[in-house]
Design a protein around this motif. Structure first.
Motif, short mmCIF file in Angstrom:
data_model
loop_
_atom_site.label_atom_id
_atom_site.label_comp_id
_atom_site.label_asym_id
_atom_site.label_seq_id
_atom_site.Cartn_x
_atom_site.Cartn_y
_atom_site.Cartn_z
N GLY A 74 0.82 -1.19 0.00
CA GLY A 74 0.00 0.00 0.00
C GLY A 74 0.86 1.25 0.00
N ASN A 75 0.20 2.41 0.02
CA ASN A 75 0.92 3.67 0.12
C ASN A 75 1.14 3.95 1.60
N ARG A 76 2.20 3.42 2.15
CA ARG A 76 2.43 3.54 3.59
C ARG A 76 3.37 4.69 3.94
N ASN A 77 3.99 5.31 2.96
CA ASN A 77 4.96 6.37 3.26
C ASN A 77 4.54 7.76 2.80
N GLY A 78 3.57 7.85 1.89
CA GLY A 78 3.02 9.13 1.51
C GLY A 78 3.79 9.90 0.46
N TYR A 79 3.20 11.05 0.07
CA TYR A 79 3.76 11.91 -0.96
C TYR A 79 3.77 13.36 -0.47
N VAL A 80 4.49 14.22 -1.19
CA VAL A 80 4.29 15.66 -1.12
C VAL A 80 3.98 16.13 -2.53
N LEU A 81 2.82 16.74 -2.69
CA LEU A 81 2.35 17.23 -3.98
C LEU A 81 2.72 18.69 -4.12
N GLU A 82 3.23 19.06 -5.30
CA GLU A 82 3.60 20.45 -5.60
C GLU A 82 2.68 20.96 -6.70
N MET A 83 2.00 22.08 -6.43
CA MET A 83 1.06 22.66 -7.40
C MET A 83 1.49 24.07 -7.77
N THR A 84 1.40 24.40 -9.05
CA THR A 84 1.76 25.73 -9.54
C THR A 84 0.53 26.41 -10.10
#
Length: 694
Positions: free
Chosen positions: A538-548
Motif C-alpha cells: 500500500g501507500n504507507r509512506n506518503g507523498y508531497v504534492l507540488e502545485m503551480t
C-alpha cells in the motif's frame, strides 16, 4: 472525588493491542480518529484516485507556464519576521520592533549533519542546535490557574490550564520581545492522563472534554536568539483557554439553517466548543484559523440514529460509536440532538489580540474533516484559503473570497478583513495526468466550483446543502480522490502550493488496485530498476504534492502539479526526492504538516513513520541544485508525533508541538512508555522551540 476500580478505566477496554498503521499504536488510532482506517472508505464514488492520475502522468513536467509568484509576492505566511515582527502591514494592532536580520547561521542556511533515525525518549536536534520546552499540558494559561496536579484535576482547573495534545502552532507579534503563541489541543488519551482509580467515569469525561480546544499564551524572547519562554500571567492579558463550553458564532450562508438548530440553540447560530482541532494557519489580518478534523467520533447513538441523515452520517463516518460523553452532556446523544454533529467539522477563526472576542466557525469554507486552512493572497488581493480533507479517498479544496484584503493598519481595515471568509467561492480539485512517458509524475489540474455565497453550482443542492454536506456535493462533480490530504500551504518565496498526502494503507486492495504505473510499486518507468509488481505494501509512506497556480495567481482555476516527493526508504526504487540523489537523503515517511523558511525551504513534520524511527521534522530545498535534498533536523520522543512546525525569528527558531508522547501500546499512567519531557513520572504533550546553540 469518587473512585473507580483500576480495571474500569474509561475506554481502555475498547482499545486492542499491537501497532496498527505504520508506527501508530492502537491507542493513537483509537483516541485520535476512532480507528478510521479500519472502516470502509467513506467515499463510495468511483472517481479517480491520485494514484490513477499519476499512472497517466508518467511523463515530463507539463506545469502551466504562467510563472510562479516572485519572492514575497502576495503570499502571506505565519512567519514572524526578525525584529520587526512583520505585523504592521497586516492590520494587526501591533508596534514594530527592532529591524534587521540577526547575524550568523540560521535554520534556513545552516549546514548540519542530519539526525539519524532513532527510538530515543528525547527531543533530539541536529548538532549545533539547542531546544527548550516552552509550555506543557497542565501549565497555567490564565490568571488564577492552579499549578498542575495530575491527581487533583478538575474541570475548573482545566479551563485555565494548557490543554492536552498540542498540534497547530502559530506565533503572532505583539511588541519588540513578545508575541502570542496560539496552539490547538486535538484530542485526549484518558489512558495516559488519569491515574487508575482516582476519578469517576463522569469526572474523566468532563475533564477530557475540557482539555480539547485551543490556548492563547503570551511569550517572551529568551537570552539566546531564537529561544522563547512564557511571559508572567500577571500582565498576559491576552491569554485565553478556548474549550468545550466556549461560545462560537456560525458565519456565512449556512448559519441559521434548520439543520444547525438544536434544543439549546434554536437559532442555529451559536455552538459551544470546538473539537479535534488539528492544523491551522495564521491569516494576513492577524487571526488564527483552526481545522476541526475527526469530530465524527464524539457522538453516541443513544436510542438510535435519525434515518433522515443516514447518507450524511455515513459519508462523514458518524456511526454513533462515541466516547460516552452523552452521559454528561445530552447534546452528544444523536437520538436527542441529530443536528449537533453538523455544528462541527468547520474552519474556526480566533482573534488572539482580543480575548473578549467570540470565535467563529465559517460555513463558507465547507464542512469536512479539516486538517487546517492556510491563507494566501490572489494577485488582486482576494484571500485564498487552501484546505485538505484528511480521509482516505477524499479531496483538496480551496476558497476564494469575494472581497479584497485591506492592508492598511487601521481598525476599520481590520474589521473589513475579519469578514473576508464569510463570502466567496468554494472549489474542489481535479487532477489529470499529462500522459507522457519520461518518468516524472505530473500533469494539470482544475479547481471546480461548488458554490458561492449566493449560488450553488452542484445540481440538486442548495448553497446550504453544499456547505453543510460538502463531501456529498464534491462527490457529484468528480474530483480526484487523494491519499489523506493534510496540510496544504503556499510557499512565500516561489508561490507554489505544497500538500502533504500522508498515506493510504488500503492501496493495493480490491477497491484501490495497484497498476503497473503506481509510483509506490513497479511501473513502466521503474521496471528497468528491477522492482517487482506487488500490491502488498500500500501507500504507507506518503507523498508531497507540488502545485503551480496558472499565471502565479492563487485565484486561478487551473494549475500544474507534480509529485515533489514520493516518500519512503531511499534504498527503495519507487521513492523520488525531487530529482536529488537518493543515496544522500534522510529516510522520510508519512508527511503531515509543512512550513517554510525565508529562503523558501520546505519543512515537513511526520506522523506515523514506518521506517523504524521516531517521527521528526525535515528540511527540504525546493529550488536549485539541492532541490529534494531531504535532511532530518530533529526527532521527537517515543510514541510522539511531530506537529506544527513553524519557522520564526528570521529563521532562528523552529517551533514543534510534541503530541501524544508515550502513546505506545501497553502504556498506562502507571507504566508509561515515555516520561518526556522528564519533569514528571508521566508524559506531558508540550510545545518546543529549537534554535542555534551559542
Amino acid at each position: 472525588m469518587t473512585s473507580v476500580r483500576p480495571e474500569t478505566r474509561p475506554l481502555l477496554s475498547l482499545v486492542p493491542k499491537g501497532n496498527r498503521h505504520g508506527s501508530r499504536s492502537h491507542l493513537t488510532c483509537f483516541f485520535r480518529c476512532g480507528n478510521a482506517c479500519d472502516k470502509p472508505e467513506p467515499n463510495p464514488t468511483d472517481h479517480a484516485h491520485i494514484q490513477d492520475e499519476i499512472a497517466k502522468a508518467v511523463g515530463r513536467r507539463s506545469i502551466l507556464r504562467g510563472g510562479a509568484v516572485g519572492a514575497g509576492a502576495l503570499v502571506v505566511g505565519g512567519v514572524i519576521a526578525d525584529g520587526g515582527l512583520a505585523a504592521a502591514a497586516t492590520g494587526a494592532p501591533t508596534r514594530p520592533g527592532r529591524p534587521g536580520r540577526p547575524g550568523g547561521a540560521t535554520l534556513a542556511t545552516a549546514e548540519f549533519s542530519p539526525v539519524a533515525p532513532n527510538r530515543r525518549d528525547a527531543f533530539t536536534t541536529a548538532s549545533g542546535f539547542d531546544h527548550d520546552v516552552v509550555i506543557r499540558w497542565g501549565d497555567p494559561v490564565v490568571k488564577g490557574a492552579p499549578d498542575f496536579d495530575v491527581r487533583r484535576q478538575s474541570v475548573e482547573a482545566a479551563e485555565k490550564q494548557f490543554g492536552y495534545n498540542c498540534d497547530y502552532v502559530g506565533l503572532l507579534p505583539l511588541r519588540r520581545d513578545e508575541a502570542l503563541l496560539v496552539v490547538n489541543h486535538e484530542y485526549t488519551d484518558e489512558n495516559l492522563m488519569f491515574p487508575a482509580g482516582a476519578y469517576s467515569d463522569d469526572e474523566v469525561k468532563r475533564i477530557a472534554m475540557t482539555n480539547h480546544g485551543m490556548s492563547v499564551v503570551r511569550v517572551r524572547r529568551g537570552r539566546t536568539a531564537g529561544s522563547w519562554r512564557r511571559a508572567g500571567l500577571g500582565r498576559a492579558v491576552e491569554n485565553r483557554r478556548i474549550h468545550i463550553r466556549t461560545t462560537f458564532e456560525l458565519t456565512g450562508p449556512a448559519a441559521g439553517d434548520v439543520r444547525l438548530r438544536t434544543s439549546a440553540d434554536p437559532t442555529g447560530r451559536q455552538v459551544l466548543g470546538t473539537l479535534n482541532n488539528c492544523a491551522g494557519g495564521t491569516t494576513p489580518w492577524g487571526t488564527v484559523l483552526s481545522g476541526e478534523e475527526n469530530f465524527n467520533q464524539y457522538f453516541d447513538a443513544g436510542a438510535g440514529l435519525n434515518p433522515a441523515y443516514a447518507a450524511e452520517y455515513q459519508r462523514y463516518g458518524i456511526s454513533g460509536s462515541g466516547r460516552g460523553w452523552s452521559s454528561v452532556d445530552p447534546r452528544f446523544d444523536l437520538s436527542k440532538e441529530p443536528h449537533e454533529p453538523h455544528r462541527f467539522g468547520w474552519i474556526v477563526e480566533v482573534d488572539p489580540y482580543d480575548p473578549g472576542s467570540t470565535p467563529r466557525k465559517h460555513t463558507m469554507l465547507g464542512r469536512f474533516k479539516h486538517e487546517g486552512a492556510n491563507v494566501s493572497l490572489a494577485r488582486d488581493g482576494r484571500a485564498v484559503a487552501y484546505m485538505g480533507d484528511d480521509e482516505r479517498g477524499d479531496y483538496l479544496y480551496k476558497f476564494v473570497s469575494a472581497d479584497r484584503f485591506d492592508p492598511k493598519p487601521t481598525a476599520r481595515a481590520r474589521r473589513h478583513n475579519l469578514t473576508l471568509l464569510s463570502k466567496g467561492t468554494l472549489y474542489v480539485a481535479r487532477l489529470t495526468g499529462d500522459g507522457a512517458e519520461d518518468g516524472e509524475y505530473d500533469g494539470t489540474g482544475t479547481w471546480i466550483p461548488l458554490c458561492s455565497d449566493s449560488q450553488s453550482f452542484v445540481a440538486g443542492m442548495s448553497v446550504a446543502d453544499v456547505l453543510l454536506f460538502t463531501r456529498l456535493a464534491a462527490d457529484k462533480v468528480a474530483p480526484t480522490k487523494m491519499d489523506r490530504p493534510e496540510d496544504v500551504e503556499a510557499n512565500p518565496v516561489n508561490g507554489k502550493v505544497y500538500a502533504a498526502l500522508t498515506n493510504n494503507s488500503r492501496r493495493g486492495s480490491a477497491s484501490m488496485p495497484v497498476d503497473e504505473a503506481n509510483p509506490l510499486q513497479a511501473s513502466q518507468v521503474r521496471a528497468s530498476l528491477g522492482a517487482p509488481l506487488t500490491s502488498a505494501s500500500g501507500n504507507r509512506n506518503g507523498y508531497v504534492l507540488e502545485m503551480t497556480p496558472a499565471g502565479g495567481d492563487h485565484a486561478a482555476t487551473e494549475f500544474g502539479w507534480s509529485l515533489f516527493l514520493v516518500c519512503g526508504d531511499p534504498a527503495s526504487p519507487e521513492t523520488w526526492f525531487g530529482g536529488f540523489d537518493r543515496s544522500k537523503v534522510s529516510p522520510i515517511s508519512c508527511p503531515d504538516n509543512v512550513a517554510f523558511d525565508s529562503e523558501g525551504n520546505l519543512w515537513i513534520s511526520t506522523d506515523g513513520n514506518v521506517l523504524g524511527s521516531n517521527d521528526g521534522v525535515f528540511r527540504v530545498p525546493v529550488e536549485g541544485p539541492s532541490r529534494g535534498h531531504v535532511q532530518q533536523f530533529c526527532t521527537v520522543p517515543k510514541g510522539a508525533e511531530a506537529c506544527g512546525p513553524l519557522i520564526t525569528d528570521g529563521d532562528r527558531a523552529l517551533w514543534v508541538a510534541v503530541q501524544h508522547p508515550g502513546e505506545i501500546d501497553g502504556s498506562t499512567f502507571e507504566e508509561p512508555g515515555s516520561t518526556w519531557p522528564h519533569t514528571d513520572a508521566f508524559p506531558r504533550p508540550s510545545v518546543v522551540v529549537a534554535y542555534p546553540a551559542r
